[in-house]
Design an enzyme around this catalytic site. Structure first.
Site, PDB file in Angstrom:
ATOM      1  N   CYS A  71       8.712  -0.823  -2.516  1.00 45.97           N
ATOM      2  CA  CYS A  71       8.258  -1.994  -1.643  1.00 45.97           C
ATOM      3  C   CYS A  71       7.677  -3.135  -2.451  1.00 45.97           C
ATOM      4  O   CYS A  71       8.085  -4.210  -2.171  1.00 45.97           O
ATOM      5  CB  CYS A  71       7.012  -1.289  -0.598  1.00 45.97           C
ATOM      6  SG  CYS A  71       5.859  -0.362  -1.404  1.00 45.97           S
ATOM      7  N   HIS A 127       1.002  -6.886  -0.063  1.00 43.23           N
ATOM      8  CA  HIS A 127       1.304  -5.742  -1.294  1.00 43.23           C
ATOM      9  C   HIS A 127       1.887  -6.272  -2.552  1.00 43.23           C
ATOM     10  O   HIS A 127       2.738  -5.519  -3.073  1.00 43.23           O
ATOM     11  CB  HIS A 127       2.164  -4.719  -0.689  1.00 43.23           C
ATOM     12  CG  HIS A 127       2.015  -3.463  -1.273  1.00 43.23           C
ATOM     13  ND1 HIS A 127       2.637  -2.423  -1.513  1.00 43.23           N
ATOM     14  CD2 HIS A 127       1.068  -3.005  -2.145  1.00 43.23           C
ATOM     15  CE1 HIS A 127       2.200  -1.373  -2.018  1.00 43.23           C
ATOM     16  NE2 HIS A 127       1.245  -1.726  -2.814  1.00 43.23           N
TER      17      HIS A 127
END
Ligand SMILES: *[C@@H]1O[C@H](CO)[C@@H](O)[C@H](O)[C@H]1NC(C)=O
Ligand SMILES: *[C@@H]1O[C@H](CO)[C@@H](O)[C@H](O)[C@H]1NC(C)=O
Ligand SMILES: *[C@@H]1O[C@H](CO)[C@@H](O)[C@H](O)[C@H]1NC(C)=O
Length: 534
Positions: A71, A127
Site C-alpha cells: 500500500c 499512509h
C-alpha cells in the site's frame, strides 16, 4: 458597437473563457487490499459489486492495470507519478514510528491540481508520512483531509495497533485536518461515504473538484478483530460458504454501495457528466498471513507483498461520460504511476518532466495500443526485484514464499444459489443513474465481463521460486497464472532483462529500515492518538 453586437461579443468571449476554465472533476476511489477475484466484473458470482461493475461496463475496464505490491509504495506512486523506489517509499509499509514520508521536494498530484484551480480533498487513508506536519495531506496540496493516517484501522473504533516490546500500543488514527476526530461514530465505510457525498453536495462548482476517496475496506482490522461488517449485512451473505469470506462479502457490499452513493451524489449535483471516475485497488488481496482479509486473487498466483500477478495485477477502471472506447475494455499495460500524467492530460494541464508515469488518456480513449512496455517492482527490504518487459516477467532475488503461491481457490464456495447477478446489476444505483441519463448498459456488460475474466490452468507439478541463484521467467500474456517457467528457453532475454533490472535498481533510494517502538511516537503522549511527533 451597438448593444446587441456588444452582448453577442460578450457571450462569445465568456463562452471561450468558460471553455478554457472548465476542467473535469476527478473522483478517484481506492480500495485497500481488494483481490482480483473480489469484483463481479472479473467473473465472481460470489462477491457481487454491481455498482463498480456498472462503471466498468459503461466506462473502460482496465484489463492489465498494475500497481505496486504494497500500500505505501502504490499510494506514493499514485501521488508522485514515479516508481516508489525512486522516492524511497518502496517495500514494507510505513509504521507510525518511522520518520519517513514522500520527500517534500517531490511535487504530488493534488499540488498540480490545486495550482490549476481544483478544490482538492482527501477522504480516507494517507499512509505516506505522518511523523511531521510537513508530510501530512494538508501540507501536500490537499485543501482538506478527513481520514486515517495509518495503514488501516478498526472499522468502528478508528484505532490502529502496533506490537512494541512493551506489548500492544494502540491509538486513534482518524483526523479531521490536524485534529483528532473524536466526534465521529459509525461504520467507517459509511462514515467515509457520508463525508465524500457531503463534499460533493457542498462543492462550489465554479472550480473543478478533485476528490480522493481512499477506503479502509476491505483491509483487515487490528489483530483480534480482523473482519468487521454490520451483522445484518453478514447475514445476507449466508450463501457464501467460508464464514470469513462471508464477512468479507459484507465489507465489499458496503464498499460497492459507497460507489453507488458517490455516483448518485454527483448526479444529484448535476456534476456527473463533467466527472472522471477512477476505481482501483492499491495492491492484490491479502488471502493469508498476518493481516489476511480473505480476499482472493484467484486464479492469479501470489498475494499482496509478492511480485507475482496476484500481488500487482489489480482491479482498475476508468469512467467518464465522453470516453470514446466502444469496447469498454482496454488491454494495454498501465501502471499506478501513470495516473498522474493521465489525469493531468485529461485536465489539460501540462505534464511535468522526469516522471516514470506515462500518459494513456488518448490511447485509452481511442482503444489504441499502450505505450507502456516495461514495469518494475523493486523491494529492497524483502529483497526481490522483478520486471515486466513485453510479454515476459522476470523475478529475481528473494520473495516471501508463503505469499507467492496460488491461493483463494478454496474460498469461492457457494451454498445453494448466489443472488442472481443480472438482478443485482439492474437494481444497482449506478445502473439506474446511468439509465436516467440515457446511458443504458446493454449486452456490452456480458462481453466486458467475459474479456475481464481470466481463465487459466493453475495445476503445475513444480512452480519456480526465485532466490539468490535462481530466476523465474514467465510469459504473462500466455500464462497469466505463472506456472510455466521459461528461463532455460530464453537465456538471452533473461540476460537482457537482468541488465535492465540492475540499471533500474541502481536508480533507487534505498528503503530505510522500518523502526518500531520509538517512544517519541507513542500514542500515550498524544491523548492516545497517532499524532505528529516531530
Ligand atoms: C480543513 O481545513 C480547510 C481549510 O482550513 C477547511 O476548509 C476544511 O473544511 C477543513 N477540512 C476538514 C475535513 O475539516
Ligand atoms: C485454503 O487453502 C490454504 C492453502 O492453500 C489453506 O491454508 C487454507 O486453510 C484453506 N482454507 C480453507 C477455508 O479451506
Ligand atoms: C482526549 O481523548 C478523549 C477520548 O479518549 C476525548 O474525549 C478528548 O476530547 C480528548 N482531549 C483532547 C484535548 O483532545
Amino acid at each position: 458597437m451597438d448593444s446587441r453586437k456588444f452582448l453577442k461579443c460578450f457571450i462569445v468571449i465568456s463562452v471561450i473563457f468558460t471553455c478554457e476554465a472548465k476542467r473535469p472533476n476527478i473522483v478517484f476511489i481506492i480500495a485497500d487490499d481488494l483481490g482480483w477475484n473480489d469484483v463481479s466484473f472479473h467473473g465472481s458470482n460470489q462477491i457481487l459489486t454491481p455498482n463498480i461493475d456498472s462503471l466498468a461496463y459503461s466506462g473502460v475496464a482496465l484489463g492489465r492495470y498494475y500497481s505496486h505490491a504494497i500500500c505505501t509504495p502504490s499510494r506514493a506512486a499514485l501521488l508522485t507519478g514515479k516508481y516508489s523506489h525512486i522516492t524511497g517509499m518502496q517495500g514494507y509499509p510505513l509504521t507510525m514510528s518511522e520518520d519517513r514520508g514522500i520527500p517534500t521536494c517531490v511535487t504530488v498530484l493534488p499540488e498540480y491540481l490545486k495550482k490549476a484551480g481544483y478544490s482538492t480533498n482527501l477522504v480516507g487513508k494517507w499512509h505516506v508520512g505522518s511523523s511531521r506536519e510537513d508530510y501530512l495531506p494538508t501540507s501536500r496540496g490537499f485543501d482538506s483531509h478527513f481520514g486515517h493516517r495509518s495503514g488501516y484501522m478498526d472499522y468502528y473504533e478508528y484505532t490502529y495497533e502496533e506490537t512494541w516490546s512493551v506489548g500492544k500500543v494502540s491509538g486513534m488514527t482518524l483526523f479531521r485536518n490536524l485534529t483528532a476526530a473524536w466526534d465521529v461514530s459509525g461504520y467507517i465505510t459509511d462514515v467515509y461515504t457520508e463525508e465524500a457525498t457531503t463534499i460533493i453536495k457542498n462543492h462550489d462548482t465554479s472550480s473543478p473538484l478533485f476528490l480522493l476517496v481512499a477506503h479502509v475496506a476491505p483491509h483487515s482490522g487490528n489483530e483480534g478483530s480482523m473482519l468487521q461488517a454490520p451483522p445484518e449485512l453478514v447475514r445476507e451473505m449466508r450463501y457464501v460458504e467460508s464464514p470469513e469470506r462471508r464477512m468479507f462479502a459484507a465489507m465489499m457490499k458496503k464498499l460497492d454501495d459507497s460507489v453507488g452513493d458517490i455516483v448518485q451524489a454527483l448526479h444529484n449535483k448535476n456534476m456527473l457528466e463533467d466527472t472522471i471516475i477512477v476505481f482501483v485497488s492499491d495492491n492484490g488481496g491479502m488471502t493469508s498471513g498476518l493481516y489476511k482479509n480473505y480476499a482472493s486473487n484467484y486464479p492469479l498466483r501470489g498475494i499482496k507483498m509478492s511480485p507475482f500477478e496476484g500481488g500487482i495485477r489489480v482491479t482498475g477502471l476508468l469512467w467518464a461520460a465522453n470516453l470514446n472506447n466502444d469496447n469498454h475494455y482496454w488491454d494495454g499495460y498501465m501502471h499506478v504511476a501513470d495516473w498522474l500524467p493521465t489525469l493531468l492530460s485529461a485536465a489539460d494541464i501540462p505534464i511535468p518532466k522526469g516522471l516514470d508515469g506515462i500518459d494513456h488518456w488518448r490511447n485509452i480513449n481511442s482503444d489504441s495500443a499502450s505505450e507502456r512496455t516495461t514495469m518494475y517492482e523493486i523491494d529492497d527490504y524483502t529483497g526481490y526485484a522483478s520486471m515486466i518487459y513485453g510479454n515476459f516477467k522476470l523475478i529475481t532475488g528473494n520473495v516471501i514464499r508463503d505469499f507467492a503461491t496460488h491461493q483463494g481457490g478454496n474460498l469461492t464456495g457457494i451454498i445453494g444459489n448466489a443472488p442472481p447477478y443480472e438482478d443485482a446489476l439492474l437494481h444497482s444505483t449506478v445502473y439506474n443513474v446511468l439509465e436516467s441519463l440515457g446511458r443504458t448498459i446493454g449486452r456490452e456488460h456480458i462481453s466486458v465481463r467475459k474479456k475481464a475474466t481470466i481463465e487459466c490452468d493453475q495445476t503445475s507439478t513444480s512452480i519456480c521460486f526465485p532466490d539468490d541463484d535462481t530466476v523465474c521467467l514467465y510469459n504473462i500474456k500466455e500464462d497469466p497464472c505463472e506456472t510455466t517457467e521459461l528461463s532455460a528457453k530464453h537465456p538471452d532475454l533473461v540476460l537482457e532483462m537482468t541488465i535492465l533490472l540492475k540499471a533500474e535498481a541502481a536508480r533507487r533510494i534505498p528503503r530505510t529500515k522500518p523502526t518500531y517502538r520509538n517512544p517519541l511516537s507513542a500514542p500515550s503522549r498524544f491523548n492516545y492518538t497517532w499524532d505528529v511527533w516531530i
